[in-house]
Design a protein around this motif. Structure first.
Motif, mmCIF file in Angstrom:
data_model
loop_
_atom_site.group_PDB
_atom_site.id
_atom_site.type_symbol
_atom_site.label_atom_id
_atom_site.label_comp_id
_atom_site.label_asym_id
_atom_site.label_seq_id
_atom_site.Cartn_x
_atom_site.Cartn_y
_atom_site.Cartn_z
ATOM 1 N N ARG A 199 0.936 -1.154 0.072
ATOM 2 C CA ARG A 199 0.054 -0.050 -0.193
ATOM 3 C C ARG A 199 1.006 1.040 -0.080
ATOM 4 N NH1 ARG A 199 0.952 3.354 3.721
ATOM 5 N NH2 ARG A 199 -0.094 2.207 5.384
ATOM 6 N N TYR A 200 0.683 2.080 -0.982
ATOM 7 C CA TYR A 200 1.349 3.368 -1.133
ATOM 8 C C TYR A 200 0.345 4.374 -0.802
ATOM 9 C CZ TYR A 200 4.454 7.045 -2.480
ATOM 10 O OH TYR A 200 5.366 8.368 -2.278
ATOM 11 N N LEU A 201 0.653 5.210 0.270
ATOM 12 C CA LEU A 201 0.048 6.461 0.630
ATOM 13 C C LEU A 201 0.282 7.517 -0.018
ATOM 14 C CD1 LEU A 201 -2.482 6.646 2.830
ATOM 15 C CD2 LEU A 201 -0.957 7.588 4.556
ATOM 16 N N ILE A 202 -0.733 7.990 -1.003
ATOM 17 C CA ILE A 202 -0.229 9.250 -1.891
ATOM 18 C C ILE A 202 -0.666 10.392 -0.963
ATOM 19 C CG2 ILE A 202 -0.820 10.330 -4.159
ATOM 20 C CD1 ILE A 202 -1.625 7.656 -5.375
ATOM 21 N N GLN A 203 -1.915 10.487 -0.374
ATOM 22 C CA GLN A 203 -2.361 11.442 0.506
ATOM 23 C C GLN A 203 -2.804 10.920 1.779
ATOM 24 O OE1 GLN A 203 -4.868 13.946 -1.717
ATOM 25 N NE2 GLN A 203 -3.546 14.627 -2.961
ATOM 26 N N ASP A 204 -3.076 11.633 2.777
ATOM 27 C CA ASP A 204 -3.746 10.919 3.895
ATOM 28 C C ASP A 204 -5.054 10.213 3.663
ATOM 29 O OD1 ASP A 204 -1.806 11.636 5.638
ATOM 30 O OD2 ASP A 204 -2.617 13.441 6.536
ATOM 31 N N ASP A 205 -5.760 10.546 2.490
ATOM 32 C CA ASP A 205 -6.965 10.018 2.340
ATOM 33 C C ASP A 205 -7.009 9.345 0.845
ATOM 34 O OD1 ASP A 205 -6.791 12.292 0.719
ATOM 35 O OD2 ASP A 205 -8.898 13.295 1.365
ATOM 36 N N LEU A 206 -5.725 8.983 0.364
ATOM 37 C CA LEU A 206 -5.871 8.433 -0.908
ATOM 38 C C LEU A 206 -4.631 7.641 -1.061
ATOM 39 C CD1 LEU A 206 -6.411 8.285 -4.031
ATOM 40 C CD2 LEU A 206 -4.989 10.232 -4.339
ATOM 41 N N SER A 207 -4.893 6.373 -1.446
ATOM 42 C CA SER A 207 -3.780 5.491 -1.529
ATOM 43 C C SER A 207 -3.942 4.536 -2.862
ATOM 44 C CB SER A 207 -3.698 4.453 -0.421
ATOM 45 O OG SER A 207 -4.867 3.795 -0.106
ATOM 46 N N ILE A 208 -2.824 3.696 -3.298
ATOM 47 C CA ILE A 208 -2.977 2.721 -4.281
ATOM 48 C C ILE A 208 -2.510 1.681 -3.455
ATOM 49 C CG2 ILE A 208 -0.711 3.335 -4.846
ATOM 50 C CD1 ILE A 208 -1.643 2.614 -7.895
ATOM 51 N N LYS A 209 -3.188 0.400 -4.033
ATOM 52 C CA LYS A 209 -2.677 -0.780 -3.435
ATOM 53 C C LYS A 209 -2.487 -1.858 -4.678
ATOM 54 C CE LYS A 209 -5.611 -0.069 0.801
ATOM 55 N NZ LYS A 209 -6.459 -0.642 1.348
ATOM 56 N N ARG A 239 -4.966 -24.788 -9.368
ATOM 57 C CA ARG A 239 -4.010 -23.702 -9.019
ATOM 58 C C ARG A 239 -4.329 -22.546 -9.476
ATOM 59 N NH1 ARG A 239 1.678 -23.024 -11.973
ATOM 60 N NH2 ARG A 239 0.557 -21.295 -13.120
ATOM 61 N N GLY A 240 -4.621 -21.608 -8.329
ATOM 62 C CA GLY A 240 -4.970 -20.076 -8.931
ATOM 63 C C GLY A 240 -4.125 -19.086 -8.726
ATOM 64 N N ASP A 241 -3.562 -18.288 -9.586
ATOM 65 C CA ASP A 241 -2.877 -17.193 -9.637
ATOM 66 C C ASP A 241 -3.690 -15.730 -9.753
ATOM 67 O OD1 ASP A 241 0.205 -17.988 -9.410
ATOM 68 O OD2 ASP A 241 -0.928 -19.429 -10.596
ATOM 69 N N GLN A 242 -3.812 -14.844 -8.664
ATOM 70 C CA GLN A 242 -4.451 -13.824 -9.102
ATOM 71 C C GLN A 242 -3.530 -12.423 -8.755
ATOM 72 O OE1 GLN A 242 -8.410 -11.588 -7.258
ATOM 73 N NE2 GLN A 242 -8.034 -13.277 -6.433
ATOM 74 N N VAL A 243 -3.621 -11.394 -9.465
ATOM 75 C CA VAL A 243 -3.130 -10.048 -9.535
ATOM 76 C C VAL A 243 -4.128 -8.910 -9.423
ATOM 77 C CG1 VAL A 243 -1.469 -8.581 -10.404
ATOM 78 C CG2 VAL A 243 -0.985 -10.850 -10.746
ATOM 79 N N SER A 244 -4.233 -8.106 -8.530
ATOM 80 C CA SER A 244 -5.273 -7.057 -8.478
ATOM 81 C C SER A 244 -4.276 -5.757 -8.019
ATOM 82 C CB SER A 244 -6.206 -7.365 -7.396
ATOM 83 O OG SER A 244 -5.609 -7.762 -6.106
ATOM 84 N N VAL A 245 -5.155 -4.554 -8.564
ATOM 85 C CA VAL A 245 -4.455 -3.331 -8.399
ATOM 86 C C VAL A 245 -5.620 -2.484 -8.214
ATOM 87 C CG1 VAL A 245 -3.256 -1.267 -9.365
ATOM 88 C CG2 VAL A 245 -2.520 -3.660 -9.907
ATOM 89 N N GLY A 288 -13.864 13.968 5.116
ATOM 90 C CA GLY A 288 -13.458 13.536 6.558
ATOM 91 C C GLY A 288 -14.005 11.896 6.856
ATOM 92 N N ASN A 289 -13.674 10.987 5.852
ATOM 93 C CA ASN A 289 -14.178 9.776 5.896
ATOM 94 C C ASN A 289 -15.602 9.320 5.788
ATOM 95 O OD1 ASN A 289 -11.272 9.008 6.071
ATOM 96 N ND2 ASN A 289 -11.371 9.461 8.287
ATOM 97 N N LYS A 290 -16.246 10.489 5.541
ATOM 98 C CA LYS A 290 -17.620 10.124 5.409
ATOM 99 C C LYS A 290 -18.166 9.250 4.212
ATOM 100 C CE LYS A 290 -22.295 12.754 5.185
ATOM 101 N NZ LYS A 290 -22.732 14.060 5.211
ATOM 102 N N TRP A 291 -17.346 9.482 3.148
ATOM 103 C CA TRP A 291 -17.481 8.799 1.917
ATOM 104 C C TRP A 291 -16.528 7.943 1.661
ATOM 105 C CZ3 TRP A 291 -22.135 8.898 -0.917
ATOM 106 C CH2 TRP A 291 -23.132 9.756 -0.578
ATOM 107 N N GLU A 292 -16.680 6.483 1.077
ATOM 108 C CA GLU A 292 -15.245 5.837 0.628
ATOM 109 C C GLU A 292 -15.534 5.599 -0.766
ATOM 110 O OE1 GLU A 292 -15.253 2.297 2.379
ATOM 111 O OE2 GLU A 292 -15.031 3.122 4.564
ATOM 112 N N VAL A 293 -14.601 5.684 -1.686
ATOM 113 C CA VAL A 293 -14.547 5.393 -3.136
ATOM 114 C C VAL A 293 -13.522 4.546 -3.525
ATOM 115 C CG1 VAL A 293 -14.613 6.349 -5.518
ATOM 116 C CG2 VAL A 293 -15.603 7.900 -3.645
ATOM 117 N N SER A 294 -13.713 3.678 -4.367
ATOM 118 C CA SER A 294 -12.440 2.602 -4.500
ATOM 119 C C SER A 294 -12.833 2.112 -5.901
ATOM 120 C CB SER A 294 -12.521 1.598 -3.461
ATOM 121 O OG SER A 294 -13.342 0.829 -3.257
ATOM 122 N N GLY A 295 -11.644 1.635 -6.589
ATOM 123 C CA GLY A 295 -11.700 0.814 -7.651
ATOM 124 C C GLY A 295 -10.535 -0.044 -7.782
ATOM 125 N N GLU A 296 -11.005 -1.289 -8.323
ATOM 126 C CA GLU A 296 -9.906 -2.300 -8.283
ATOM 127 C C GLU A 296 -10.115 -3.049 -9.673
ATOM 128 O OE1 GLU A 296 -9.561 -5.068 -4.991
ATOM 129 O OE2 GLU A 296 -10.984 -3.910 -3.678
#
Length: 805
Positions: free
Chosen positions: A516-526, A562-568, A576-584
């Motif tokens: 997990r890389y924290l771009i901002q306190d409320d934005l990250s990429i995993k 055998r299962g191999d999975q990659v996800s981003v 203020g954490n009232k809403w969450e938005v994510s895309g994978e």
């Protein structure tokens, strides 16, 4: 490095690593003086509060979260200082910590806020956890949320609630089967208190076996599966039974349209022990008895389940819990036909705090599943049954090296016992007896994982699991003339194996890596990568899952999957954490998956490998989620685009094809709104692409009967798109200090009466009447080929009275 050398290295690591810390307590406790420990409870019930936030007033960004038992451990700062404990829906606790408080465990009791909203989506995690944690493809669903979702027949259901999450498909109308990121239903590990459940459904999949009143938490992994879980390639559903109250007896339950339930918990022998007992039963069979029609009142149709958990505090550092679940279904048509199946799961868990930073968990379990079919007929009567079980022991250590570095390691041994399938004719029956040979297997696993902060913004989690599987006797292996099994291949010989004699063995390394890389306190990429092996799978012609499904262990002719999975993914919080938005986005590669030959018969054959084929597959998809966690209105909107493909020589002209659960578009809306303290409402809307099926391309006649003709292409057609809206309204008694509290829930399944197809039948239509079956005396005026659609539900209201005391 050779496999046996690697195994020796792993064994040395797992043995010496924990012994090093046990033999050198100074190494473990060197920094313990710099930490403060405590536990957080709910004042009304004295139950631990998992997921509570604990932080120093002047360092809120370095707070910690309580574990499942409400425990926390936070780095000490200069004392005296104010320590704040908060939890959604509860009043904050602020306490000044002095030097004298440092060497004793602290206990915090939180009072439920008078202005708190009960209908919240997530309660047992920090508000920014989706951004700052390493978790990817993981959902923690609050039991309160599950209970608030409109339900079929008013029966709140755990697995059906999980179907509303992105990346999860369903088999069809009303069923609880889960198909996660292109995987089949048998590729999900569903466990309760560490013990697997092999058939997690009642009523042929319409309801799951889990009573929400008896549960404390549900963790659902579909992407970055931790190394301490294994055995399935698609997902893990880790369910925990509720722990009883240590102070007083209390209860909760409900009376619904088709079933009633009751859960009671409280202290057992003293304040150091507790119990919780839960039961549920349908009463559809009781209503059948009221009918004056003997063809109806002689039938049976019911299910029931019982669960219990007993917890003992053996001291300040030790806790022992014993939990058990039993569930049973029965369908009887008069006294002639009966089908029943049941699950019995038992688990014993010992938790020990070796030190303030080193924890040990030992879990032993036994899970058994069986079904029985009885047909009472003087000419063709029979009894048919089967039983399978899994027993296991799992030991795991967790070590908090520093505030930001965690290490866990352990071992897990499993024993599989698949009893012979037996078909015993009744006396005088013309049916021949059938018996298969048993299948047994043993699997040993070792695992290790570590998570640490590389920088203030970059956190990495790495894990490795090694599974060693062995198929062993008692059993029989068949030798085929051409070396490969098939329905037409001649069996030239058979090999008989003694108990525990090795038949075939496999092993595989399962690496896990995420960051997990924290771009901002409320934005990250995993991003994450997982490899998993699965050493048993189901051969079935049904996507939804049936009680008589045939489980197959890996062996001479069936290699493990055998299962191999990659996800981003990208994760963002708003307001203020009232809403969450994510895309994978994810891609999954699957090797050695099985499917049935055309016209396969797998129920009674002893050489089932001749009826199945093995090949490869892949799946990919994109998932979007918008979620609101606080306020009067809460809920989420999700959309998934996904595809699943398989290629197996001998099926669909050896070309790539879609399994039935390939449904590209999936849209879900879940809303909950609290109008005031008395009234609240819930609404769900689902839309999915129709499931893939094979329709006839023509017809032909045999003995004056017209039969459908199918091409060799599998699942080249689709059902119409599926969509449905459900709604519910809840009325609660105002809390006036009474011990008994009640509420009424009114729900409607399929609010606008959509006739979603459950099945299609291609048949002859006589006299333009779809239910007309001609006899020798009937006059047939017209005859034509036709398609008859079957749907299960339209507008379906229900009412449930819920209570607690």
């Amino acid at each position: 490095m050779k496999a046996n050398h690697f195994m020796r290295f792993f064994l040395i690591l797992f043995i010496t690593y924990p012994l090093f810390f046990l033999a050198n307590p100074q190494a473990v406790l060197a920094q313990e003086d710099s930490f403060l420990e405590g536990q957080v409870f709910e004042v009304a019930t004295n139950n631990p509060l998992p997921g509570a936030n604990v932080y120093w007033e002047n360092q809120p960004q370095k707070g910690v979260v309580t574990d499942l038992d409400g425990n926390f451990r936070i780095p000490r700062i200069e004392l005296p200082s104010k320590l704040i404990v908060s939890y959604i829906g509860f009043e904050e606790s602020i306490r000044v910590i002095n030097q004298k408080d440092h060497n004793k465990p602290l206990r915090f009791f939180l009072q439920e806020s008078q202005m708190a909203l009960e209908e919240v989506i997530i309660r047992d995690r920090r508000p920014d956890e989706n951004v700052k944690s390493l978790d990817m493809g993981k959902s923690v669903v609050a039991i309160e949320t599950i209970k608030n979702i409109p339900a079929l027949f008013g029966e709140v259901d755990l697995l059906r609630s999980l179907q509303l999450l992105p990346g999860v498909q369903t088999a069809g109308e009303g069923t609880t089967g889960l198909f996660v990121r292109g995987g089949s239903a048998d590729q999900n590990l569903i466990q309760i208190d560490g013990a697997p459940v092999y058939n997690p459904s009642h009523f042929f999949g319409f309801f799951s076996v889990f009573n929400p009143d008896a549960l404390s938490g549900v963790e659902f992994y579909k992407g970055n599966i931790p190394s301490n879980f294994g055995g399935r390639i698609s997902s893990v559903i880790d369910i925990s039974l509720k722990e009883g109250n240590y102070e007083k007896v209390r209860g909760e339950g409900g009376i619904g349209t088709i079933s009633s339930r009751l859960t009671v918990d409280g202290p057992l022998f003293s304040e150091n022990s507790s119990f919780v007992v839960s039961g549920r039963r349908t009463y559809a069979d009781m209503f059948l008895r009221l009918s004056s029609n003997p063809e109806i009142n002689s039938n049976d149709l019911y299910f029931y389940d019982l669960s219990g958990k007993f917890t003992f505090k053996l001291g300040e550092k030790d806790k022992l819990s014993v939990s058990s679940y039993y569930g049973s279904d029965f369908l009887g048509l008069s006294s002639q036909f009966g089908l029943g199946w049941n699950n019995w799961v038992t688990s014993i868990t010992w938790n020990r705090n070796i030190s303030e930073r080193l924890f040990f968990d030992l879990n032993a379990y036994h899970s058994a599943y069986q079904y029985n079919v009885n047909f009472d007929d003087p000419d063709n009567g029979f009894k048919w049954g089967n039983r399978l079980s899994e027993s296991g022991v799992k030991a795991e250590w967790n070590f908090n090296v520093t505030e930001n570095t965690l290490i866990n390691w352990g071992v897990h041994s499993q024993l599989y016992n698949f009893a012979p399938i037996s078909l015993d004719p009744a006396p005088g029956s013309a049916i021949e007896p059938i018996a298969t040979n048993p299948r047994n297997g043993m699997q040993n696993n070792v695992f290790i994982g570590a998570a640490t902060d590389v920088t203030d913004r970059l956190r990495v989690d790495a894990g490795l699991r090694w599974a060693i599987f062995q198929l062993h006797g008692r059993g029989v292996d068949y030798i085929y003339a051409e070396g490969e099994p098939s329905p037409d291949a001649e069996i030239t010989d058979s090999l008989v194996f003694r108990p525990f004699q090795r038949i075939k063995g496999f092993n595989g390394l399962e690496p896990r890596l995420s960051f997990r890389y924290l771009i901002q306190d409320d934005l990250s990429i995993k991003a994450s990568y997982n490899r998993n092996f699965q050493y048993l799978q189901v051969a079935s012609s049904s996507s939804a899952g049936l009680p008589i499904d045939r489980w197959i262990l890996a062996g001479t002719y069936v290699p493990p999957i055998r299962g191999d999975q990659v996800s981003v993914g990208v994760f963002k919080n708003l307001e203020g954490n009232k809403w969450e938005v994510s895309g994978e986005v994810y891609y999954k590669d699957i090797k050695n998956i099985i499917d049935l030959r055309q016209g396969a018969n797998i129920l009674f054959t002893d050489n089932v490998e001749s009826e199945i084929l093995t090949g490869n597959g892949y799946a990919y998809g994109t998932e979007f989620l918008l979620r609101k966690n606080t306020g009067r209105t809460t809920g989420w909107l999700s959309y998934t685009y996904s595809r699943t493909w398989r290629q197996i020589d001998g099926i669909s002209f050896d070309q790539w094809y879609n399994p039935r659960f390939d449904r590209p578009h999936d849209l879900t809306l879940v809303l909950n709104h609290e109008f005031n303290k008395r009234w609240s409402a819930g609404l769900t809307f689902v839309y999915t692409t129709g499931q893939a099926v094979t329709f006839p391309v023509g017809s032909y006649e045999v003995d004056n009967q017209r039969l459908p003709l199918y091409s060799g292409v599998r699942n080249d057609d689709r059902f119409p798109d599926y969509h449905r809206m459900d709604a519910s309204v809840t009325w609660k008694n105002v809390d006036k200090g009474r011990k008994w509290k009640g509420s009424w829930n009114f729900s409607v399944y399929n609010l606008y009466g959509r006739k979603n197809p459950f099945a299609y039948q291609f048949t002859e239509i006589y006299n333009d009447q779809i239910n007309f079956t001609p006899t020798q005396t009937d006059v047939i005026e017209s005859r034509r080929p036709g398609v008859v659609m079957t749907y299960l539900f339209t507008f379906l209201p229900s009412v449930t009275y819920n209570f607690n005391f």
